[in-house]
Every structure is written in C-alpha cells, then in structure tokens.
Design an enzyme around this catalytic site. Structure first.
Site, short mmCIF file in Angstrom:
data_model
loop_
_atom_site.label_atom_id
_atom_site.label_comp_id
_atom_site.label_asym_id
_atom_site.label_seq_id
_atom_site.Cartn_x
_atom_site.Cartn_y
_atom_site.Cartn_z
N GLY A 77 2.16 2.39 10.88
CA GLY A 77 3.14 3.48 10.79
C GLY A 77 3.86 3.77 12.10
CD GLU B 189 -3.85 -2.17 7.09
OE1 GLU B 189 -2.75 -2.47 6.62
OE2 GLU B 189 -4.42 -1.09 6.86
N GLY C 294 2.65 -1.05 4.33
CA GLY C 294 2.74 0.38 4.01
C GLY C 294 4.18 0.79 3.80
N GLY C 295 4.76 1.42 4.81
CA GLY C 295 6.10 2.02 4.70
C GLY C 295 7.15 1.11 4.07
CD GLU D 137 -3.09 5.66 6.56
OE1 GLU D 137 -3.07 5.70 5.31
OE2 GLU D 137 -2.18 5.13 7.23
CG HIS E 12 -6.09 2.26 4.91
ND1 HIS E 12 -5.65 3.15 5.85
CD2 HIS E 12 -5.12 1.33 4.77
CE1 HIS E 12 -4.43 2.78 6.26
NE2 HIS E 12 -4.09 1.67 5.61
CG ASN F 236 -1.84 1.21 1.25
OD1 ASN F 236 -1.85 2.01 0.31
ND2 ASN F 236 -2.59 1.37 2.33
CD1 TRP F 237 3.69 1.25 -2.98
CD2 TRP F 237 3.42 2.43 -4.88
NE1 TRP F 237 4.42 0.64 -3.97
CE2 TRP F 237 4.27 1.34 -5.14
CE3 TRP F 237 3.09 3.31 -5.90
CZ2 TRP F 237 4.80 1.12 -6.41
CZ3 TRP F 237 3.62 3.08 -7.16
CH2 TRP F 237 4.48 2.00 -7.41
CE LYS F 238 -0.43 3.24 4.74
NZ LYS F 238 -0.36 3.36 6.18
CB SER G 20 4.75 -1.81 12.07
OG SER G 20 4.39 -0.48 12.37
P1 13P Z 1 2.67 0.51 7.73
O1 13P Z 1 3.18 -0.79 7.14
O2 13P Z 1 3.45 1.71 7.25
O3 13P Z 1 2.52 0.42 9.20
O4 13P Z 1 1.21 0.72 7.12
C1 13P Z 1 0.28 -0.31 7.22
C2 13P Z 1 -0.90 0.05 6.40
O5 13P Z 1 -1.66 0.93 6.74
C3 13P Z 1 -1.10 -0.69 5.15
O6 13P Z 1 -2.35 -0.44 4.62
#
Ligand code: 13P
Length: 255
Positions: free
Chosen positions: A178, A172, A238-239, A102, A100, A14-16, A217
């Site tokens: 994050g 999640e 994500g990251g 967010e 998601h 997930n590049w966000k 994470s």
């Molecule tokens: P991180 O891997 O950066 O914690 O993000 C997780 C996420 O929200 C994937 O959708």
C-alpha cells in the site's frame, strides 16, 4: 529423473475490505471480458466473506477461482464471528489467504494459529495462500531472512511433506504494501528464492513445485519485470486489483 512440472503463475486479487455484492456484480463480468484468451496464469479473487457467494456464482465455470481472506482452524464451535473451512467449501470457494500482515498486525493473527490454519485448509481441500514478510526496520537491520525463516518454518510446521507443494506462499514485504514502494525485481527474487530454499529444507521435490508469489504495490507498470524473475511464480495484488482492467493487465503480464 522426470522433468519438473512447470509452475503455473498464480495471480491473485486481494480486495481486502473493499467491494459490496453490487460491486462484485460489476467487477467479475468486466474482468472476465478483459482477460486475454490463452493467458498463462491461474487467476484468483480473494474477496470479503459477504462477496464469496456472488463471486463464485459470477465466475461460474470460467478459469477464475475465488478465495476467502481468512479462515478459522476449527471445524465448528463457539468462535463468534469466525468462518470454517467447511463453510467456505460449501460456497464453492477454492482457498483462503492466511496470515496476511494486516491480520497479523491489526487482528492478532499468530504463527501459532497459522500452524493449525494451514493444515486445516489443506485437509479440507482448500488452497492456503500463506503470507510472510519483513517490516522496514527488519530489512534495515539485516533481519529479513531471519524473519522469513521464522514465519515459514512456523506456519508449515504441521504440513506433511507431501502437501507442502499445495501451499502458495506470498512474500509480501510490509514496507511495500500500500506504499507504492514496490520491491525491486532483485529484492523479490532474492527473498522468494530464499523462501523456496526453506521449503527445500523440508522437501526438495516440494521446493521445485511450490508456488511462491510476490505482493506489495504490484501494478500493471511493474508486474512484468517482477513476474519475469525465475523464482517469482505470481503476484498478490491489493490496490491495483480493485480495477478490473488494471488487474487484467497484470494477469496478462504473467510469463
Ligand atoms: P498493495 O498491492 O495495495 O500494496 O497490497 C498488497 C497486499 O497486501 C496484497 O495482499
């Protein structure tokens, strides 16, 4: 009784709101070059709308699929700034991340909208990746299962039993996103087994087939241990997915 079909691990980046088209042009060939031949997973890139066309083109006929990070439930209409399932399909996109945390927290995404988005995605032939998870306060108050039950039941309310297994559910926990505070393998297993049981309340067959993945994470350091849990069918990263080499290592960790 036929043997249940093994669930193919689903490992998604997930590049966000990261990466331009130029970045996508660097990342995708780098990733394709790093993926081990014969790895076990289905690999997905969930990219910004502006990168979808390039990502689809660059992944070509490789096994990597491309997903959007949101989708509107209606087919068309006066919904400024929104994108429909048909628009995604036209680009060759395979699915969409829906709900998601967010988007729920910062952009007013509701369970009510998800009740329409998940079936709309399925009806269009897209794979919905439905995200659910508790806050730290909810976990500390012993409310994790109540929250998950609510989110899963609401979002899947209008999904027919015979389509439940076509949804990917991503657990999640918000406190793990994050933060570098990855859930322990036991915490991930427990919550994901609970989510599978919730699907089982609707259909036992779907519960055996539906993929429930973990996000929060995930890194190449911790992926193998989490992915080895019996009910954990993959990861939403994500990251750590922003680096092609790191993401390829996570893909390689799928059993
Ligand atoms: P991180 O891997 O950066 O914690 O993000 C997780 C996420 O929200 C994937 O959708």
């Amino acid at each position: 009784m036929p043997e249940p079909v093994p669930r193919v691990p689903f490992i998604a980046a997930n590049w966000k709101m990261n990466k331009t088209i130029a970045d996508t042009r660097e990342y995708v060939p780098a990733l394709l070059g790093q993926l081990d031949v014969g790895h076990a997973a289905q690999v997905a890139l969930c990219v910004p709308f502006t990168d979808l066309a390039s990502a689809v083109e660059l992944t070509g006929d490789s096994e990597v699929i491309v997903l959007a990070q949101n989708m509107h439930q209606e087919e068309a209409g006066a919904f400024t700034g929104e994108i429909s399932a048909r628009m995604l399909l036209e680009l060759g996109v395979h699915g969409a991340v829906l709900g998601h945390s967010e988007r729920r927290r910062d952009f007013g995404e509701t369970d009510r909208a998800l009740q329409e988005k998940v079936p709309a995605a399925l009806a269009a032939g897209l794979t919905p990746v439905l995200c659910v998870g508790e806050t730290e306060e909810e976990r500390e108050a012993g409310e994790t299962q109540r929250k998950l039950r609510h989110q899963v039941q609401e979002a899947l309310l209008h999904v027919d039993e015979d389509r439940l297994a076509d949804v990917v559910v991503a657990y999640e926990p918000i406190w793990a996103i994050g933060t570098g505070r990855v859930a322990s393998p036991d915490q991930a297993q427990e919550a994901i087994a609970f989510i599978r049981a919730l699907v089982g309340d609707r259909s036992k067959a779907a519960a055996a087939e539906v993929r429930v993945i973990y996000g929060g994470s995930v890194s190449s350091e911790n992926a193998a241990e989490i992915l080895a849990q019996p009910d954990v069918d993959g990861a939403l990263v994500g990251g750590a997915s922003l680096d092609a080499q790191e993401f390829a290592k996570i893909v390689a960790a799928a059993p």
